[in-house]
Design an enzyme around this catalytic site. Structure first.
Site, PDB file in Angstrom:
ATOM      1  N   CYS A   2       0.837  -1.185   0.000  1.00  0.00           N
ATOM      2  CA  CYS A   2       0.000   0.000   0.000  1.00  0.00           C
ATOM      3  C   CYS A   2       0.880   1.246   0.000  1.00  0.00           C
ATOM      4  CB  CYS A   2      -0.950   0.111   1.185  1.00  0.00           C
ATOM      5  SG  CYS A   2      -2.114  -1.231   1.298  1.00  0.00           S
ATOM      6  N   ARG A  27       3.666  -0.262  -4.948  1.00  0.00           N
ATOM      7  CA  ARG A  27       3.436  -0.795  -3.608  1.00  0.00           C
ATOM      8  C   ARG A  27       2.123  -1.578  -3.513  1.00  0.00           C
ATOM      9  NH1 ARG A  27       6.822   1.771   0.022  1.00  0.00           N
ATOM     10  NH2 ARG A  27       5.548   1.039   1.737  1.00  0.00           N
ATOM     11  N   TRP A  75      -2.739  -2.756  -1.625  1.00  0.00           N
ATOM     12  CA  TRP A  75      -2.421  -4.177  -1.767  1.00  0.00           C
ATOM     13  C   TRP A  75      -3.228  -4.854  -0.674  1.00  0.00           C
ATOM     14  CZ3 TRP A  75      -0.273  -8.269   0.992  1.00  0.00           C
ATOM     15  CH2 TRP A  75       0.167  -9.364   0.215  1.00  0.00           C
ATOM     16  N   ASN A 101      -1.388   2.409   5.556  1.00  0.00           N
ATOM     17  CA  ASN A 101      -0.544   1.334   5.031  1.00  0.00           C
ATOM     18  C   ASN A 101      -0.116   0.492   6.229  1.00  0.00           C
ATOM     19  OD1 ASN A 101       1.478  -0.235   3.850  1.00  0.00           O
ATOM     20  ND2 ASN A 101       3.013   1.384   4.041  1.00  0.00           N
ATOM     21  N   GLY A 102      -0.424  -0.806   6.197  1.00  0.00           N
ATOM     22  CA  GLY A 102      -0.026  -1.672   7.311  1.00  0.00           C
ATOM     23  C   GLY A 102      -1.155  -2.603   7.690  1.00  0.00           C
ATOM     24  N   GLU A 479      17.504 -17.069  -9.255  1.00  0.00           N
ATOM     25  CA  GLU A 479      17.030 -15.723  -9.570  1.00  0.00           C
ATOM     26  C   GLU A 479      16.330 -15.709 -10.937  1.00  0.00           C
ATOM     27  OE1 GLU A 479      16.383 -13.141  -8.123  1.00  0.00           O
ATOM     28  OE2 GLU A 479      16.393 -11.551  -9.596  1.00  0.00           O
ATOM     29  N   LYS A 483      12.440 -14.634 -11.555  1.00  0.00           N
ATOM     30  CA  LYS A 483      12.070 -13.554 -12.479  1.00  0.00           C
ATOM     31  C   LYS A 483      10.997 -14.030 -13.448  1.00  0.00           C
ATOM     32  CE  LYS A 483      13.363 -11.019 -10.994  1.00  0.00           C
ATOM     33  NZ  LYS A 483      14.015 -10.342  -9.891  1.00  0.00           N
ATOM     34  N   GLU A 486       7.544 -14.622 -11.587  1.00  0.00           N
ATOM     35  CA  GLU A 486       6.812 -13.471 -11.050  1.00  0.00           C
ATOM     36  C   GLU A 486       6.228 -12.573 -12.129  1.00  0.00           C
ATOM     37  OE1 GLU A 486       8.821 -10.548  -8.552  1.00  0.00           O
ATOM     38  OE2 GLU A 486      10.684 -10.849  -9.633  1.00  0.00           O
ATOM     39  N   HIS A 502      18.633 -36.299  -8.723  1.00  0.00           N
ATOM     40  CA  HIS A 502      18.069 -36.776  -7.449  1.00  0.00           C
ATOM     41  C   HIS A 502      16.566 -36.527  -7.372  1.00  0.00           C
ATOM     42  CE1 HIS A 502      22.048 -37.690  -6.039  1.00  0.00           C
ATOM     43  NE2 HIS A 502      22.442 -36.498  -6.457  1.00  0.00           N
ATOM     44  N   LYS A 601       5.866  -4.101  -4.732  1.00  0.00           N
ATOM     45  CA  LYS A 601       7.318  -3.934  -4.732  1.00  0.00           C
ATOM     46  C   LYS A 601       7.915  -4.100  -3.336  1.00  0.00           C
ATOM     47  CE  LYS A 601      11.272  -2.588  -6.511  1.00  0.00           C
ATOM     48  NZ  LYS A 601      11.968  -3.640  -7.267  1.00  0.00           N
TER      49      LYS A 601
END
Ligand code: M6R
Length: 606
Positions: A2, A27, A75, A101-102, A479, A483, A486, A502, A601
């Site tokens: 947020c 955000r 968010w 926000n929170g 990584e 990428k 996402e 394995h 983000k």
């Protein structure tokens, strides 16, 4: 998660707030909303589900002058994305309006009590209780009401409230979520992050934990949670507002991929003084070299992957063991940390809730904490014992790219710097010389995008991908997989190439591409054998190899070449093709690259 922004001043603020929200959309983008106070002291409230562009449509023919307002981009945590759950939220009498926000952890108890008192709630959010509680506590003194409210609410928050009866004022408080304030003559701002107000001011105040700010158009006062006035010093931010623009690129992600040569160059140069490593703000005098018997590294997501590379870098250079943890695990696993420990926390934003908490735990146990962060003045930067900035500039794309390579550059610099301090024989001038060659090498990798477009056209319909590497390039495989998943929503797994047999090799069939990081290295032959094992099972092979390795083409469906570089530094180069593969596949699939679904983000909630 947020983003919040607020304005009090002499200007019409609708556009100021909307453009602030644009910069904060990274955000969260489940919904957005704006509350404005007009000249007749009416609250104008507009909200829309989905991206900010939907909210902007609500303002197409809007021409009411309003010089106070707050905005929010969400968010979702409590309550699904809907207009009702979108912020800002009003109190019962529709006098006060709030953005947050929170997470308010004790919201249901508070809500119950307030309902008993006759408050009518409209949303499923935890947030709405703050404004109702504030209304309940308000007795003519806005600061007193905030103080009483924050005494009751538990959790993490940065919130801002405006009052239609006092239209030239805004009050905001911070506890566990970032909040900054900025000023110009006759106007004041609050926001979750600097880029939101950078176009208007570079005079920024970073609120610390448990601080309140009261803004009026011509004044700004800070208080602690006891209501005691405090003095704060502003910072002059030297980020150029243009850095937070797309500058002609289709997406922030692509722009940021292209900014990597500059980001790593500037990161390197910021750690040098007359061609010798000198890392300021690290307060190294506080660490006795004898204490450096072990390093713990802690982070989340992409920053965690950079720590895995860091493990190789520090262990090889300093010959001391390095443990790497996900912050979300570290904080709950009772780690063996004490006053002799050095804990390095890595974070682009410097606000990630899990990493921040991990840092606080390490500090409580007496460890010396070093934050490697990109955002100036972020909470981690301010709370850590020592800080090292990556100099990547604002990273807006949700998929982290230039932050990763800048973090790697920082690890190389820090390890060489520490080796000097510890009296370990490392030829640091040769390290510097090599590090200076990396930036132009990345430029050559970025020179030709055709291969990535071709790979994207061939494989964008694949449902599974594997990314395989060994040694210092195993974290790059992780990584690369992160990428791709996402931003393109294709299932991808990163694996150490030697582990395939394995179990995961069972996944291989003729429609599953495996991206092999098979650059020139001491493990080249081993990786080649692993590659053959996949090929023998009809798997598709995309190789990231070193220029001049003609042989590899025989065994690969596609080859991307990177310049010849010592394997120790190679992650700075091998990661670039993985970013571009993900980018072009996501583009071909029509995904929203800068704002992938369900993500934000900066993950400021646990
Ligand atoms: O700001 P931080 O570096 O602490 O963020 C950590 C992760 O949330 C972040 O790297 C995330 O994994 C990215 N979306 C990856 O591209």
């Amino acid at each position: 998660m947020c983003g919040i922004v607020g304005y009090v001043g002499n200007r019409d603020c609708t556009k100021i707030l909307l453009s602030g929200l644009e910069k904060l959309e990274y955000r969260g983008y489940d919904s957005a909303g704006l509350a404005l106070i007009d000249k007749n002291n009416n609250i104008i409230l507009k909200k829309a589900v989905g991206k900010l562009e939907n909210l902007k449509k609500e303002f197409i023919d809007f021409n009411i002058y309003c010089s106070t307002g707050i905005g929010h981009t969400r968010w979702a945590t409590h309550g699904k994305p809907s207009v009702i759950n979108a912020h800002p939220h009003l109190d019962s009498k529709e006098r006060f309006v709030l953005v947050h926000n929170g997470i308010i952890e004790n919201y249901s108890e508070i809500k119950e009590e307030l309902i008993q008192k006759g408050h009518l709630f409209h949303s499923d959010t935890d947030t709405e209780v703050i404004v109702h509680l504030f209304e309940d506590k308000y007795n003519g003194d806005i600061l007193e009401a905030v103080k009483e409210t924050i005494n009751i609410i538990d959790g993490s928050y940065a919130f801002a409230i405006i009052d239609k009866e006092n239209p030239d004022m805004l009050i905001a408080a911070r506890h566990g979520a970032p909040l900054i304030a900025g000023e110009n003559e006759n106007e004041r701002f609050v926001a979750s992050d600097v880029p939101a107000i950078l176009a208007h001011t570079r005079k920024i105040y970073f609120l610390d934990e448990m601080e309140i700010v009261l803004l009026k158009k011509d004044s700004m006062e800070f208080f602690n949670f006891e209501g005691k006035k405090i003095e704060k010093v502003h910072n002059n931010i030297n980020w150029d507002p243009l850095m937070a623009e797309k500058s002609g690129y289709d997406h922030f992600m692509l722009k940021e991929i292209y900014e990597q040569p500059k980001a790593i160059r500037e990161t390197l140069f910021s750690k040098l003084e007359k061609d010798v490593f000198n890392i300021k703000d690290l307060n190294l005098d506080n660490i006795h070299p004898d204490n450096l018997r072990k390093i713990n590294m802690v982070a989340c997501g992409t920053s965690y992957h950079s720590c895995l590379v860091g493990k190789f870098v520090f262990e090889k250079t300093l010959r001391i063991p390095v443990d790497v943890d996900y912050a979300s695990e570290f904080r709950y696993r009772d780690p063996v940390i004490d006053k002799n420990s050095v804990v390095i926390l890595v974070s682009q934003s410097g606000e990630t809730a899990d990493t921040l908490e991990a840092m606080r735990i390490a500090k409580k146990r007496g460890a010396y904490t070093i934050a490697v962060v990109n955002v100036f003045g972020s909470t981690m930067a301010r709370e850590a014992d020592g800080v090292i900035y990556t100099v990547a500039g604002p990273e807006i794309g949700v998929a982290s790219t230039k932050a990763f390579t800048s973090q790697l550059m920082t690890m190389y610099c820090l390890s060489a710097y520490l080796s000097e301090k510890m009296g370990i024989a490392v030829n640091t001038s040769s390290v510097i010389k090599t590090l200076k060659t990396i930036s132009p090498m990345i430029e050559t990798v970025l020179d030709n995008l055709d291969i990535y477009k071709e790979i994207a056209s061939k494989y964008y319909k694949a449902t599974d991908f594997l990314y395989l590497g060994r040694g210092i390039n195993y974290p790059v495989a992780l990584e690369g997989a992160l990428k791709l998943k996402e931003i393109s929503y294709i299932h991808a797994e990163g694996y150490p190439a030697g582990e395939m047999k394995h179990g995961p090799i069972a996944l291989i069939e003729n429609e599953v591409p495996s991206v092999f990081i098979i650059n020139k290295s001491s493990l080249y032959k081993k990786v080649l054998s692993n590659l053959q094992e996949i090929r023998a099972r009809d798997g598709i092979i995309i190789s990231i190899a070193t220029q001049g390795d003609e042989n590899i083409a025989k065994y690969s469906d596609d080859v991307i070449y990177i310049p010849d570089v010592d394997e120790f530094y190679s992650p700075l180069l091998t990661v670039i093709p993985t970013q571009l593969i993900a980018y072009f596949i996501a583009k071909k699939r029509g995904c929203d690259i800068d704002k992938p679904r369900n993500l934000a983000k900066s993950v400021t909630v646990e």
